[in-house]
Write a protein that holds these residues in place. Sequence first.
Motif, mmCIF file in Angstrom:
data_model
loop_
_atom_site.group_PDB
_atom_site.id
_atom_site.type_symbol
_atom_site.label_atom_id
_atom_site.label_comp_id
_atom_site.label_asym_id
_atom_site.label_seq_id
_atom_site.Cartn_x
_atom_site.Cartn_y
_atom_site.Cartn_z
ATOM 1 N N ALA A 211 0.838 -1.202 0.000
ATOM 2 C CA ALA A 211 0.000 0.000 0.000
ATOM 3 C C ALA A 211 0.868 1.246 0.000
ATOM 4 C CB ALA A 211 -0.923 0.005 1.214
ATOM 5 N N PHE A 212 0.380 2.243 -0.716
ATOM 6 C CA PHE A 212 1.063 3.534 -0.696
ATOM 7 C C PHE A 212 0.073 4.604 -1.121
ATOM 8 C CE2 PHE A 212 4.079 6.833 -2.005
ATOM 9 C CZ PHE A 212 4.903 6.820 -0.897
ATOM 10 N N SER A 213 0.109 5.723 -0.421
ATOM 11 C CA SER A 213 -0.840 6.813 -0.689
ATOM 12 C C SER A 213 -0.092 8.097 -0.997
ATOM 13 C CB SER A 213 -1.758 7.047 0.514
ATOM 14 O OG SER A 213 -2.549 5.915 0.766
ATOM 15 N N LEU A 214 -0.574 8.821 -2.001
ATOM 16 C CA LEU A 214 -0.113 10.178 -2.290
ATOM 17 C C LEU A 214 -1.173 11.136 -1.772
ATOM 18 C CD1 LEU A 214 1.138 9.631 -5.950
ATOM 19 C CD2 LEU A 214 2.538 9.859 -3.891
ATOM 20 N N ILE A 215 -0.724 12.108 -0.955
ATOM 21 C CA ILE A 215 -1.673 12.963 -0.239
ATOM 22 C C ILE A 215 -1.370 14.426 -0.546
ATOM 23 C CG2 ILE A 215 -2.562 13.626 2.030
ATOM 24 C CD1 ILE A 215 -1.569 10.865 3.037
ATOM 25 N N ASN A 216 -2.412 15.135 -0.897
ATOM 26 C CA ASN A 216 -2.298 16.585 -1.075
ATOM 27 C C ASN A 216 -2.857 17.272 0.168
ATOM 28 O OD1 ASN A 216 -2.067 19.203 -2.110
ATOM 29 N ND2 ASN A 216 -4.116 19.119 -3.013
ATOM 30 N N GLU A 217 -1.995 17.952 0.906
ATOM 31 C CA GLU A 217 -2.422 18.650 2.119
ATOM 32 C C GLU A 217 -2.913 20.045 1.726
ATOM 33 O OE1 GLU A 217 0.362 17.058 5.641
ATOM 34 O OE2 GLU A 217 1.457 18.011 4.015
ATOM 35 N N THR A 218 -4.196 20.155 1.484
ATOM 36 C CA THR A 218 -4.755 21.428 1.012
ATOM 37 C C THR A 218 -4.578 22.543 2.030
ATOM 38 O OG1 THR A 218 -6.923 20.722 1.834
ATOM 39 C CG2 THR A 218 -6.433 20.313 -0.480
ATOM 40 N N ASP A 219 -4.688 22.210 3.310
ATOM 41 C CA ASP A 219 -4.512 23.240 4.340
ATOM 42 C C ASP A 219 -3.091 23.777 4.330
ATOM 43 O OD1 ASP A 219 -7.111 22.956 5.086
ATOM 44 O OD2 ASP A 219 -6.706 21.676 6.815
ATOM 45 N N VAL A 220 -2.131 22.870 4.187
ATOM 46 C CA VAL A 220 -0.725 23.290 4.131
ATOM 47 C C VAL A 220 -0.492 24.156 2.903
ATOM 48 C CG1 VAL A 220 1.650 22.477 3.896
ATOM 49 C CG2 VAL A 220 0.072 21.288 5.420
ATOM 50 N N CYS A 221 -1.071 23.741 1.782
ATOM 51 C CA CYS A 221 -0.914 24.490 0.528
ATOM 52 C C CYS A 221 -1.471 25.904 0.669
ATOM 53 C CB CYS A 221 -1.612 23.743 -0.599
ATOM 54 S SG CYS A 221 -1.614 24.623 -2.175
ATOM 55 N N ARG A 222 -2.677 26.014 1.197
ATOM 56 C CA ARG A 222 -3.295 27.333 1.314
ATOM 57 C C ARG A 222 -2.571 28.193 2.336
ATOM 58 N NH1 ARG A 222 -9.687 27.739 1.035
ATOM 59 N NH2 ARG A 222 -8.982 29.893 0.990
ATOM 60 N N ARG A 223 -2.121 27.596 3.420
ATOM 61 C CA ARG A 223 -1.359 28.387 4.404
ATOM 62 C C ARG A 223 -0.098 28.955 3.763
ATOM 63 N NH1 ARG A 223 -2.848 24.341 8.199
ATOM 64 N NH2 ARG A 223 -0.855 23.281 7.916
ATOM 65 N N TYR A 224 0.561 28.135 2.942
ATOM 66 C CA TYR A 224 1.771 28.600 2.263
ATOM 67 C C TYR A 224 1.445 29.764 1.328
ATOM 68 C CZ TYR A 224 5.650 28.623 -1.073
ATOM 69 O OH TYR A 224 6.690 29.007 -1.875
ATOM 70 N N LEU A 225 0.452 29.560 0.462
ATOM 71 C CA LEU A 225 0.116 30.584 -0.527
ATOM 72 C C LEU A 225 -0.361 31.867 0.146
ATOM 73 C CD1 LEU A 225 -1.782 28.371 -3.134
ATOM 74 C CD2 LEU A 225 0.578 29.176 -3.266
ATOM 75 N N GLU A 226 -1.217 31.727 1.134
ATOM 76 C CA GLU A 226 -1.779 32.910 1.794
ATOM 77 C C GLU A 226 -0.716 33.654 2.600
ATOM 78 O OE1 GLU A 226 -5.179 31.681 4.031
ATOM 79 O OE2 GLU A 226 -6.121 30.713 2.300
ATOM 80 N N PRO A 706 -9.895 29.448 -5.177
ATOM 81 C CA PRO A 706 -9.829 28.487 -6.291
ATOM 82 C C PRO A 706 -8.834 27.360 -6.063
ATOM 83 C CG PRO A 706 -9.916 30.723 -7.151
ATOM 84 C CD PRO A 706 -9.762 30.835 -5.663
ATOM 85 N N VAL A 707 -7.792 27.613 -5.274
ATOM 86 C CA VAL A 707 -6.805 26.557 -5.009
ATOM 87 C C VAL A 707 -7.449 25.423 -4.235
ATOM 88 C CG1 VAL A 707 -4.618 26.031 -3.868
ATOM 89 C CG2 VAL A 707 -4.899 28.186 -5.093
ATOM 90 N N ALA A 708 -8.403 25.765 -3.370
ATOM 91 C CA ALA A 708 -9.068 24.725 -2.584
ATOM 92 C C ALA A 708 -9.858 23.783 -3.479
ATOM 93 C CB ALA A 708 -9.989 25.363 -1.541
ATOM 94 N N GLU A 709 -10.239 24.252 -4.658
ATOM 95 C CA GLU A 709 -11.009 23.424 -5.576
ATOM 96 C C GLU A 709 -10.123 22.579 -6.484
ATOM 97 O OE1 GLU A 709 -13.401 26.242 -7.612
ATOM 98 O OE2 GLU A 709 -14.379 26.985 -5.780
ATOM 99 N N MET A 710 -8.815 22.771 -6.405
ATOM 100 C CA MET A 710 -7.891 21.938 -7.180
ATOM 101 C C MET A 710 -7.732 20.583 -6.506
ATOM 102 S SD MET A 710 -4.927 24.738 -8.097
ATOM 103 C CE MET A 710 -3.920 23.504 -8.943
ATOM 104 N N HIS A 711 -7.837 19.492 -7.276
ATOM 105 C CA HIS A 711 -7.626 18.176 -6.687
ATOM 106 C C HIS A 711 -6.163 17.776 -6.825
ATOM 107 C CE1 HIS A 711 -7.751 16.879 -10.824
ATOM 108 N NE2 HIS A 711 -9.036 17.186 -10.946
ATOM 109 N N ILE A 712 -5.833 16.640 -6.310
ATOM 110 C CA ILE A 712 -4.434 16.239 -6.197
ATOM 111 C C ILE A 712 -3.752 16.144 -7.554
ATOM 112 C CG2 ILE A 712 -5.056 13.780 -6.106
ATOM 113 C CD1 ILE A 712 -2.639 13.385 -4.256
#
Length: 837
Positions: A211-226, A706-712
């Motif tokens: 098993a292996f998962s690729l994860i997009n941390e949207t909160d981390v992404c938005r905190r960085y951008l903002e 709009p970034v929050a609406e981007m999927h992985i």
Amino acid sequence: MHPIVIWGMDDKAAETVAGFIAHISGAGSAETPCFWAFSSRAPEPLSDLKTKILSIRDELKSRNEALPLGIVLFACAAAPDSLKHLDLLEPLSRMLTLTMPGSQSITLVVLFPPQTAGDDAKQECFRYFQKLEGLAGEIPFLRLIWVNQLTRPCFENPSGSECGLDGLYELLQRQLQDADLNPTIVGIGYKSIENLDNTAGRKNAYSKLGAFSLINETDVCRRYLEARFQKQVFDSAYFNWEALLKKHESLSSIQARADHFMAGQLNALDVIMQDHKPTLVQPRPIMPAEPPLPRSTPNKKTTKQQQPQVDVDHLQKIPIQLSHQVEAILKETAVLFKQATIEDANSFRDAFCDFLNESPERFAGAKMFLKALLGEYLLPQKINAEKPKSGLFFFSEAACAAPLIKAIEAFAEPYRKDFPPSLKTEPSALSAKSWIFDLFGSPARISQDGKTRQLQLVHALLSPFIPYITRDTYRMSETTALLAQLEAAFQKEFASLVDQVKENRDLEKAQAEELKSLFKALGFWGRNVTRRAVYKTKLEAVRNRINRLKAELEEMQSRLVVFQDIFLQLMNRLMLPHIIRVIINERLGTDIQKAAQEFDGFLDQINSALATKWEQAGRIAKRRTATSETILNQQMLALLYKKHVTEEEIDSFPEKIIRFLPPGLNDEQIRQVSYYPCKELKDHYHAGPPPFLERLDDFAGDFFQPVAEMHILDMLEVEGKETVKKLFESSLARLDQYLEFSPGMLPLAMQNQVLRKMLVVRTDQALHDRLASHYGLFFNAETVFIADGNPQQIDLTALVFGFPAFLVHGLAECRDLAANQAGESLQDLWPLQSTQN
């Protein structure tokens, strides 16, 4: 998912079971089935297990749950008693038939030792698989045999906190309780034992899972951008100090505004000085008037009555009393003017806030305005030209220094022509400002006779002003020190004159005593008959000396009055007006410095909050576990940021931000927003940093919505599809990490196409087609896509059903060690007697 009893059959397995159950309990999944852990060290553990099963059955019946009960056996293949545990499989199956008839299931989870295990453990592992080979497919209810390899820390200390068992627990969770995978495991995995397929004569009875998962941390992404956006907007649009220093037009505008403000303060000061002209109270006369000496013959009575009386002690106290009187009036004046401002209590703050709204470069321009007011001239100077004065330095020069120089000139002008030429110094750099710097800039050497004593006093009183005037700004502490110097100079000169008065009185007293002795020595006949001529001559000489001393005393008394008058004029015409100006100058300086400190604090709080936020949000690093990895990295986020924010539009954001109010709120909710009253920058300054920071934060959140609406997959493709392909390739390779196959044996195992390999991909439905069409190299027809509604994760599960034991990498070494220990020569993959034990 049906209830499960998990039995850790040996010590390592039992510790693994305990950790696994704690792990899934802590996960808190709503789909977590009922798990019961079982362990027994009794000689007949099946009896205890039967009691446990019956207890569970009764509990399930009481809850009206008729689900079948699953039995999961954990066994470490390298455990010392592992072979004995295999002997319990058949009795266990019979017990289940009698205890809980129906479609029951036994799942065996084999924990394979790591490559670093000792030789004894590896030999025991081979013997375990050798015996299991004969049991697979022969034991009723034995539906599935999972093989998972332990890491070295897990094998050596399964209960240790640093074992890194989370990855193994994730695999076990998918093997035993994953609702998405369970249909595939039951439908395909169970058949690997039921069909009794084989490869090279060996049973394809074993299964593994990766098993292996690729994860997009949207909160981390938005905190960085903002956070990056807020810091950049503040640094580039609100407080771009470096840019402002290069803009001559903006600096000229700021300097002109600062000059205009100071000119207004000077005009207001002139009004104050015209309305307030306090003077000092005149003191009492220096000395009372005395009668003239008699011209008749002295006698005892007249001599005693006419002896002049001068209170020298009173004269010595006059300078001190006068100083006290001056200081009292100056103190009263200081108290009065310290409560006053040039216009009103908030004049400067209002002027600053008005400028803030119009400021070039916004906060940076406002800070530069304050620097100009504090005395820094903003514009470049011509070579060898005198630096223009700005702000407080300009105000001090115009409000304090220039009027003081003018007052000194007016005060000293009547005495100017009487100073000896030798006193005047060579012209200095300050000569252009006034002649007083040459006249009073060096110590005086004036004789003590006649009018020159008066010049000495004037010089002594005016010379302390010369170093005082040359300062850039003025404070009451320095002015008070000057006043003390002036009082000391006056007291010194006055005391010197009083000493002469005392000396005069002593000489006159001596002459009176001489007159008295002459009168007594000659007697009546001598004075009038025998020595009359001598007496008259001596009497006239003594009387002349007394009259001369009297004349000198009158002249000194007059001079004392002049000294006092000069000092009072100095206080009235110079010091008192100057002190009023200094008080106002200092008050203005205090107001500006206080405003500058407040504004610096305002900026520091904002900058510190944004810097801290950016420091925390900007530390982006991939988080990796054995079975997952976050996709965010610095390059991806930098590219994403540039896609949304360009350098050219940064300066336009402040106008948008000041008008921003959160969307989707009604009028009542809008009024509750902290920054709702703030319509201009000055409103934000009055309100303090929190509302400004909140508005900046809310605007950034809305801007990057709009970034929050981007999927992985959108996020991954920011760096390009080739990068995504490399990531999928490395991720798929990591699916084999918990049990590797022997590369040399893999072609043999694939010959009869019995081995089933499946890839299960779980993500949002919207990504399925894109993954299949754009990355079909990795996701083929055998791939099972499951829609889990999570667009921020791509979860990969590799299932391999029905492989022979010899495919396990490292088992061949275990076989060779066992053969060597037994003295056997094994030519086949397994000893022929393997199925006979």
